[in-house]
Design an enzyme around this catalytic site. Structure first.
Site, mmCIF file in Angstrom:
data_model
loop_
_atom_site.group_PDB
_atom_site.id
_atom_site.type_symbol
_atom_site.label_atom_id
_atom_site.label_comp_id
_atom_site.label_asym_id
_atom_site.label_seq_id
_atom_site.Cartn_x
_atom_site.Cartn_y
_atom_site.Cartn_z
ATOM 1 N N THR A 8 3.357 -9.068 15.476
ATOM 2 C CA THR A 8 2.149 -9.635 14.884
ATOM 3 C C THR A 8 1.268 -8.478 14.435
ATOM 4 O O THR A 8 1.144 -7.474 15.141
ATOM 5 C CB THR A 8 1.375 -10.486 15.913
ATOM 6 O OG1 THR A 8 2.189 -11.579 16.328
ATOM 7 C CG2 THR A 8 0.078 -11.024 15.342
ATOM 8 N N ASP A 31 2.137 -7.687 -4.125
ATOM 9 C CA ASP A 31 1.138 -7.527 -3.070
ATOM 10 C C ASP A 31 1.519 -8.440 -1.916
ATOM 11 O O ASP A 31 1.995 -9.557 -2.129
ATOM 12 C CB ASP A 31 -0.255 -7.891 -3.597
ATOM 13 C CG ASP A 31 -1.343 -7.598 -2.574
ATOM 14 O OD1 ASP A 31 -1.538 -8.436 -1.674
ATOM 15 O OD2 ASP A 31 -1.981 -6.545 -2.668
ATOM 16 N N SER A 32 1.297 -7.979 -0.705
ATOM 17 C CA SER A 32 1.716 -8.759 0.461
ATOM 18 C C SER A 32 1.095 -10.152 0.485
ATOM 19 O O SER A 32 1.702 -11.103 0.985
ATOM 20 C CB SER A 32 1.392 -8.014 1.763
ATOM 21 O OG SER A 32 0.028 -7.695 1.836
ATOM 22 N N SER A 33 -0.100 -10.297 -0.076
ATOM 23 C CA SER A 33 -0.754 -11.608 -0.095
ATOM 24 C C SER A 33 -0.038 -12.602 -1.002
ATOM 25 O O SER A 33 -0.232 -13.815 -0.875
ATOM 26 C CB SER A 33 -2.212 -11.468 -0.554
ATOM 27 O OG SER A 33 -2.928 -10.624 0.319
ATOM 28 N N THR A 51 1.415 -20.958 21.547
ATOM 29 C CA THR A 51 0.108 -20.589 22.100
ATOM 30 C C THR A 51 -0.720 -19.764 21.119
ATOM 31 O O THR A 51 -0.179 -18.959 20.355
ATOM 32 C CB THR A 51 0.250 -19.811 23.417
ATOM 33 O OG1 THR A 51 -1.066 -19.444 23.891
ATOM 34 C CG2 THR A 51 1.076 -18.552 23.263
ATOM 35 N N GLN A 52 -2.031 -19.972 21.158
ATOM 36 C CA GLN A 52 -2.956 -19.150 20.366
ATOM 37 C C GLN A 52 -3.119 -17.753 20.959
ATOM 38 O O GLN A 52 -3.598 -16.844 20.279
ATOM 39 C CB GLN A 52 -4.340 -19.810 20.326
ATOM 40 C CG GLN A 52 -4.395 -21.111 19.562
ATOM 41 C CD GLN A 52 -5.791 -21.720 19.568
ATOM 42 O OE1 GLN A 52 -6.773 -21.042 19.867
ATOM 43 N NE2 GLN A 52 -5.890 -23.003 19.233
ATOM 44 N N CYS A 53 -2.752 -17.585 22.227
ATOM 45 C CA CYS A 53 -2.943 -16.293 22.889
ATOM 46 C C CYS A 53 -2.054 -15.227 22.246
ATOM 47 O O CYS A 53 -0.967 -15.517 21.759
ATOM 48 C CB CYS A 53 -2.606 -16.395 24.372
ATOM 49 S SG CYS A 53 -3.671 -17.534 25.284
ATOM 50 N N THR A 63 0.811 -1.221 0.000
ATOM 51 C CA THR A 63 0.000 0.000 0.000
ATOM 52 C C THR A 63 0.840 1.265 0.000
ATOM 53 O O THR A 63 0.497 2.249 -0.649
ATOM 54 C CB THR A 63 -0.928 0.003 1.242
ATOM 55 O OG1 THR A 63 -1.778 -1.133 1.184
ATOM 56 C CG2 THR A 63 -1.778 1.258 1.291
#
Length: 346
Positions: free
Chosen positions: A167, A59-61, A279-281, A15
């Site tokens: 993240t 593109d980042s994707s 961990t998902q946290c 972007t």
């Protein structure tokens, strides 16, 4: 008097590199070779800026390991000519890309700052200019003729983070990134303040840069959820040529205790697949074996990801899986900090 630092700006896509054609209202690519003309504020920085752009912006994707290697090769080729590097990529996968680059470069003694923006650089309310200007200022920051930073970082919305600790947390806010388990390395306000006690210092100042370009991508993320079916787990673990799994567990590394689930993991490990417990946290650490629900994972040889992010775990697996390590050496290296990606308890 020391010469002004030379900074290389590498635009890969995203972007940040878009400007609006006000006649057509369409977005078009920004010409970074004319960056100082377009952003005259950069003239106030005491540095020389040169830029390189990918022939076709990514593109980042669409980011993948081929482009990781392209970025690293540009750094390698220009490493002796420049004092710092600013890499512009799309923010959606920036934590993955920058984490991978941190593992691909050993004995780094110069700053590599990843940044981007939520709005195009030509937008009236863009965050791109501040992110770009401050990233260049950080890359050019020196003390006693040496860079303040010598690691791969990510700068966004007034905060500089260690890249492999980040993240992306928001698709809409300018404050798009966080680093839950490690504080910012610097914060930008009226003054640019470095938290020097948190910054990595190279131990062997004379070691030459080592570039690792071999990455494995036979990897999968397996995110647990209540009610996940045995057949789903089995089908993932039986993917042909699978080498590594990031197992996203609950809380401090907890997973179902059913014998069938544990047996699936054990069989995969016996086949040589490396399984890492993450961990998902958003924050906190895996403490494998702390609760009964993770004792079995310890016993069968699941690797303890501690407080590593999923993005960094993927990058570290990509890096280590090509090294032909023994099971014990792989576990040892993954569970220790290599680039500051894990908090080591003294």
């Amino acid at each position: 008097m020391t010469n002004p630092p030379n900074i290389l700006l590498i635009y890969t896509g995203g972007t940040i590199g878009m400007v609006k054609d006000y006649k057509t209202n369409a977005l078009k690519a920004f010409d970074f070779s004319q960056i100082v003309d377009n952003i005259p504020e950069l003239q106030q920085l005491n540095c020389h800026i040169k830029s390189i752009s990918f022939k076709e912006p990514i593109d980042s994707s669409n980011m993948n390991i081929k482009y990781y290697v392209d970025i690293v090769e540009l750094i390698e080729k220009n490493y002796t000519k420049f004092d710092g590097f600013v890499i512009l990529t799309g923010s959606d996968t920036m934590s993955y890309v920058s984490s991978a680059v941190s593992f691909m470069l050993k004995n780094l003694k110069k700053p590599i700052i990843f940044t981007g923006s939520q709005l195009p650089i030509g937008d009236l309310r863009t965050d791109a200019k501040e992110n770009l200007i401050t990233s260049i200022q950080i890359a050019a920051s020196q003390e006693d003729g040496k860079p303040v930073l010598a690691e791969v970082c990510l700068y966004f919305e007034y905060k500089l983070y260690r890249a492999n600790r980040t993240t992306k947390i928001s698709a809409e806010q300018f404050e798009a990134f966080t680093s839950m388990n490690y504080p910012p390395l610097a914060e930008s306000g009226v003054h640019l303040n470095f938290n020097k006690h948190l910054i990595h210092q190279p131990k062997n100042k004379h070691d030459e840069l080592i570039v690792r370009k071999q990455l494995a991508n036979d990897i999968v993320i397996l995110k647990l959820f209540p009610g996940i079916r045995k057949e789903v787990v089995q089908s993932i673990l039986e993917i042909p040529n699978l080498k590594g799994v990031v197992l996203e567990t609950y809380g401090s590394g907890n997973a179902p205790t059913s014998k069938s689930f544990i047996k699936l993991l054990e069989d995969a490990i016996d086949k040589g697949i490396k399984i890492v417990n993450v961990t998902q946290c958003a924050g906190g650490s895996v403490i494998q074996g702390h609760y009964e629900t993770s004792v079995a994972l310890n016993k069968i040889g699941v690797i303890n990801g501690k407080d590593i992010t999923t993005e960094a775990a993927i990058a570290k697996l990509m890096h280590l899986l090509n090294k032909n390590l023994t099971v014990l050496d792989f576990k040892f290296l993954f569970e220790k900090s290599m680039r500051g990606e894990i908090t080591e308890v003294e």
